[in-house]
Design an enzyme around this catalytic site. Sequence first.
Site, short mmCIF file in Angstrom:
data_model
loop_
_atom_site.label_atom_id
_atom_site.label_comp_id
_atom_site.label_asym_id
_atom_site.label_seq_id
_atom_site.Cartn_x
_atom_site.Cartn_y
_atom_site.Cartn_z
N ASP A 98 -2.74 2.41 -6.26
CA ASP A 98 -1.68 2.52 -5.24
C ASP A 98 -1.63 1.34 -4.28
OD1 ASP A 98 -4.03 3.06 -3.92
OD2 ASP A 98 -3.32 4.89 -2.94
N GLU A 99 -2.29 0.24 -4.60
CA GLU A 99 -2.17 -0.95 -3.73
C GLU A 99 -2.38 -2.22 -4.54
OE1 GLU A 99 -5.24 -2.06 -0.90
OE2 GLU A 99 -6.51 -0.43 -1.64
N ASP A 131 0.86 -1.18 0.00
CA ASP A 131 0.00 0.00 0.00
C ASP A 131 0.90 1.24 0.00
OD1 ASP A 131 -2.13 1.69 0.12
OD2 ASP A 131 -2.74 1.17 2.16
#
EC number: 2.7.7.7
Length: 370
Positions: A116-117, A18
Amino acid sequence: MLIFPLINDTSRKIIHIDMDAFFAAVEERDNPKLKGKPLVIGADPRQTGGRGVVSTANYLAREFGIHSAMSSKEAYERCPQAIFIRGNHTKYRQIGLQVREIFRRYTDLVEPMSIDEAYLDVTENKLNIKSAVKIAKLIQRDIWEEFHLTCSAGVSYNKFLAKLASDYDKPHGLTVILPQDAEGFLATLPIEKFYGVGKKSVEKLHALHIFTGKDVQQVPEMTLIDLFGRFGFDLYRKARGISNSPVKNDRIRKSIGSERTYGKLLYNDEDIKLELSKTARRVADSLKKHGRKGKIVVIKVRYSDFSTLTKRKTLDVPTQDFEVIERSAHRIFDHLTENNSGVRLLGVTVTALEDSTREELSLTADDFKT
């Protein structure tokens, strides 16, 4: 009485990555004047009449209670000194996709959850590294060295626990939940921290005096199923660290590439072309290993100021020949706009792939001869 047996596969090695306050971190990196100040990515309510919502905020702004999906007006009221930036989502997406390629250096079993993860299954991995913790540390190192951004990592034997672990020690943390520790870890966790348990479910659970994982562990399975149906079935297992959902990677590989970040910046064209040749060799070897050939050669150049250029050349016919890829990469580089900044990263990728066993003739170095 158990309705279904508790089958728990603890042999897998799952990582959840993350990125830390991703959008805000990119803006801080690109504008050092923003560092040390509360930063909100979202419309400035003073310019929109109070309209707009927060996309994200850096950790300084979060100390004032600002969070994603909050109205920009409320964010301003909580922290009038915060700096508001609309953000550049095209830039964030480009960087996010580049970060994703780092994951694929280690495994093709990558399940992106957002820009973003992502989850990674590294039970079997490209570098034959036995330790998932070591891989997580290498990924954190790679992201920092190549993008000057940080991420938090969670390591466990399933996606549910890996996700909880990555959120446990932010920013730039690395948390491991071992099989023997899972139930104890979950017992102390507030039920609202359980990934996948929404606000309404939390309210219903609180009404039943269920506040922590330990409280869930003490409720019979049938009771949870009677109260919540399928959600109760899943919750009973999650509270015991049981979740066998696979890391899903439906992505058909459309490219094969290689890139490298240099600790010492490259300035000389000869040095840069030498490194492009080495990279082209790795790509050609990989194409042959995977039985693939491609029609488009792409090079990526990242400079010392973190600006990145990608340019491509389309070939007449597909190839996996090293000399063709090398020559194409050199020609692309020769046509780039001159930049006096040092080069920190070079990459070569061949895309538009197809099976190399097809009967069409592949391009070879002879096609470049005059």
